[in-house]
Design an enzyme around this catalytic site. Structure first.
Site, PDB file in Angstrom:
ATOM      1  N   LYS A   1      -5.307   7.641   7.140  1.00 32.99           N
ATOM      2  CA  LYS A   1      -5.407   8.187   8.855  1.00 32.99           C
ATOM      3  C   LYS A   1      -6.766   9.208   8.824  1.00 32.99           C
ATOM      4  O   LYS A   1      -7.456   8.509   9.076  1.00 32.99           O
ATOM      5  CB  LYS A   1      -3.717   8.256   9.484  1.00 32.99           C
ATOM      6  CG  LYS A   1      -2.511   7.024   8.857  1.00 32.99           C
ATOM      7  CD  LYS A   1      -3.479   5.489   9.108  1.00 32.99           C
ATOM      8  CE  LYS A   1      -2.306   4.598   9.310  1.00 32.99           C
ATOM      9  NZ  LYS A   1      -1.645   4.517   7.801  1.00 32.99           N
TER      10      LYS A   1
ATOM     11  N   TYR B   1       8.336   5.742  10.534  1.00 33.73           N
ATOM     12  CA  TYR B   1       7.318   4.597   9.726  1.00 33.73           C
ATOM     13  C   TYR B   1       7.945   3.946   9.193  1.00 33.73           C
ATOM     14  O   TYR B   1       8.458   3.170   8.473  1.00 33.73           O
ATOM     15  CB  TYR B   1       5.970   5.181   9.142  1.00 33.73           C
ATOM     16  CG  TYR B   1       4.734   4.321   8.148  1.00 33.73           C
ATOM     17  CD1 TYR B   1       4.467   3.950   9.693  1.00 33.73           C
ATOM     18  CD2 TYR B   1       4.697   3.195   7.182  1.00 33.73           C
ATOM     19  CE1 TYR B   1       3.443   2.354   9.324  1.00 33.73           C
ATOM     20  CE2 TYR B   1       3.676   2.727   6.560  1.00 33.73           C
ATOM     21  CZ  TYR B   1       2.978   1.596   8.043  1.00 33.73           C
ATOM     22  OH  TYR B   1       1.800   0.846   7.256  1.00 33.73           O
TER      23      TYR B   1
ATOM     24  N   ASP C   1       6.876  13.295   5.589  1.00 37.88           N
ATOM     25  CA  ASP C   1       5.436  12.521   5.888  1.00 37.88           C
ATOM     26  C   ASP C   1       4.698  13.055   6.425  1.00 37.88           C
ATOM     27  O   ASP C   1       5.625  13.308   7.778  1.00 37.88           O
ATOM     28  CB  ASP C   1       6.243  11.289   6.038  1.00 37.88           C
ATOM     29  CG  ASP C   1       4.734  10.523   6.885  1.00 37.88           C
ATOM     30  OD1 ASP C   1       3.510  10.473   6.758  1.00 37.88           O
ATOM     31  OD2 ASP C   1       4.618   9.600   7.038  1.00 37.88           O
TER      32      ASP C   1
ATOM     33  N   ARG D   1      -7.773   6.281 -14.927  1.00 40.06           N
ATOM     34  CA  ARG D   1      -6.190   5.887 -14.288  1.00 40.06           C
ATOM     35  C   ARG D   1      -5.863   7.052 -13.750  1.00 40.06           C
ATOM     36  O   ARG D   1      -4.862   6.772 -13.062  1.00 40.06           O
ATOM     37  CB  ARG D   1      -5.517   4.602 -14.199  1.00 40.06           C
ATOM     38  CG  ARG D   1      -4.411   4.542 -13.704  1.00 40.06           C
ATOM     39  CD  ARG D   1      -3.548   3.156 -14.927  1.00 40.06           C
ATOM     40  NE  ARG D   1      -3.571   3.795 -15.827  1.00 40.06           N
ATOM     41  CZ  ARG D   1      -3.041   3.203 -17.345  1.00 40.06           C
ATOM     42  NH1 ARG D   1      -4.045   1.946 -17.284  1.00 40.06           N
ATOM     43  NH2 ARG D   1      -2.826   3.322 -18.725  1.00 40.06           N
TER      44      ARG D   1
END
Length: 390
Positions: A203, A105, A178, A52
């Site tokens: 993406k 977004y 972003d 993790r």
């Protein structure tokens, strides 16, 4: 040649030149172990305790993206782009003032509207293309974060990153950008003053529509960066090792894919710029775009593979075009090898601020002529646009 003399394009194509020390394999290995053995004295000789927090497959992807973005503080992967973005906001303190780009977004905007306020953040949406509006929104001593996206999805407004970073830093605020759409192939926000860069790695970084992942990179290793790292470790918002491996695979062709998509998007935008069936073509590579000069200054080698068209006749005609395409695929998301088209306001729902005549296009790596011909036939029966084109 020494590594410092090799271009980022070569380094990423060769996965940083890292060869598997056990086998000599050129393709990276996948480490699926969730835990690591302690030495007899209780120490972890490789510094890893649990997947993790640490995993060799994550780490290679993180090193590649940190190199591409010029991130002195490093990079951490997340389970999705939304997990990466939200980690930045949730690392703030309730009561912090946040300035957020008005166009961005929709998933981030939706989370801020539905959960950011209850999280205790003081969120203010601003037209970040307007420097006076940004300056007026900043509250020295209270504004902790400015969140930018440029080109802004899905209408592709341009923000002057250097100018906004200077204003934000003067007010004592960090800047997060972003960079999903331009990618570090075209824009490196840290070089323009950004403190953090966020990606939906689903993406362009992956580029094959087969991975869900996100990433945050930092210009420096400071306490806020450590807080974001701690958030990922304790929240468990990590990808699987196979997803991280696929991300490495995808990034090795990043420069080829982004450059091809950018060239094709520009060709499509120029071809349809004055098409009688369209009210507007929204693409920063067009000289008529209001942010073109800024985009040309801060984007190197292209203007990205994303553009939008506004169809004459409104929503009914836009959906008719959507129904008639044959080469474009009707699907959401972006940045894959296949070209996509979608009616964006339908995807975002009734609260969407997006014009209902807008179709968003994600350009892939197909032959440009095929994509142009497909749009031409889909637009063939649309009535001419009004003479006044916004």
């Amino acid at each position: 040649m020494k590594g410092s003399q090799v271009s980022p394009e070569t380094m990423v194509a060769q996965a940083l030149g890292e060869i598997d020390p056990a086998t000599g394999a050129l393709a990276p290995a996948i480490s699926v172990s969730t835990n690591y053995e302690q030495a007899a004295d209780g120490s972890y000789h490789q510094g890893r305790v649990y997947t993790r927090a640490d995993n060799p497959t994550y780490e290679q992807a993180e090193r590649m993206l940190a190199m591409l973005e010029g991130a002195g503080g490093g990079c951490i992967l997340f389970a999705s782009g939304m997990a990466a973005a939200i980690a930045v906001f949730q690392s703030l303190i309730p009561g912090d003032h946040v300035v957020v780009a008005r166009v961005l977004y929709w998933g981030v905007r939706k989370w801020l509207a539905e959960f950011g306020l209850s999280w205790g953040l003081d969120v203010e949406f601003v037209d970040t293309a307007d420097l006076d509006a940004v300056k007026a929104a900043l509250r020295p001593g209270s504004t902790r974060l400015v969140w930018l996206e440029t080109p802004a999805n899905p209408t592709w407004e341009i923000t002057d990153l250097g100018a906004v970073c200077a204003l934000a830093h003067a007010a004592g605020a960090r800047v997060a950008v972003d960079n999903t759409v331009p990618t570090p192939v075209l824009t490196r926000p840290i070089e323009l003053g950004a403190d953090l860069v966020v990606h939906s790695a689903t993406k362009y970084l992956n580029g094959h529509s087969d991975v869900l992942a996100g990433a945050v990179v930092s210009a420096r290793n400071d306490p806020f960066w450590q807080r974001i790292r701690s958030w990922r470790r304790t929240a468990g918002a990590v990808p699987g090792p196979f997803e991280a491996w696929l991300l490495v695979r995808g990034m090795r062709t990043l420069f080829l894919r982004v450059r091809h998509a950018s060239q094709t998007a520009l060709a499509i935008a120029r071809h349809f710029e004055t098409h009688p069936a369209l009210r507007a073509v929204l693409y920063p590579g067009l000289a008529a775009h209001p942010g073109h000069a800024i985009a040309a200054r801060q984007m190197t080698g292209g203007f990205g593979g994303m553009l939008s068209i506004r169809v004459a006749g409104g929503v009914a005609q836009a959906k008719a075009v959507l129904a008639r395409v044959e080469v474009f695929k009707r699907a959401t998301s972006l940045g894959g090898v296949e070209s996509l088209i979608e009616h964006r306001s339908s995807m975002e729902g009734p609260s969407s601020p997006i014009p209902d005549d807008l179709l968003r296009l994600s350009i892939g790596i197909e032959a440009p002529a095929d994509l142009i011909a497909d749009l031409e036939q889909a637009l063939a029966d649309i009535p001419n646009a009004p003479e006044a084109r916004p």
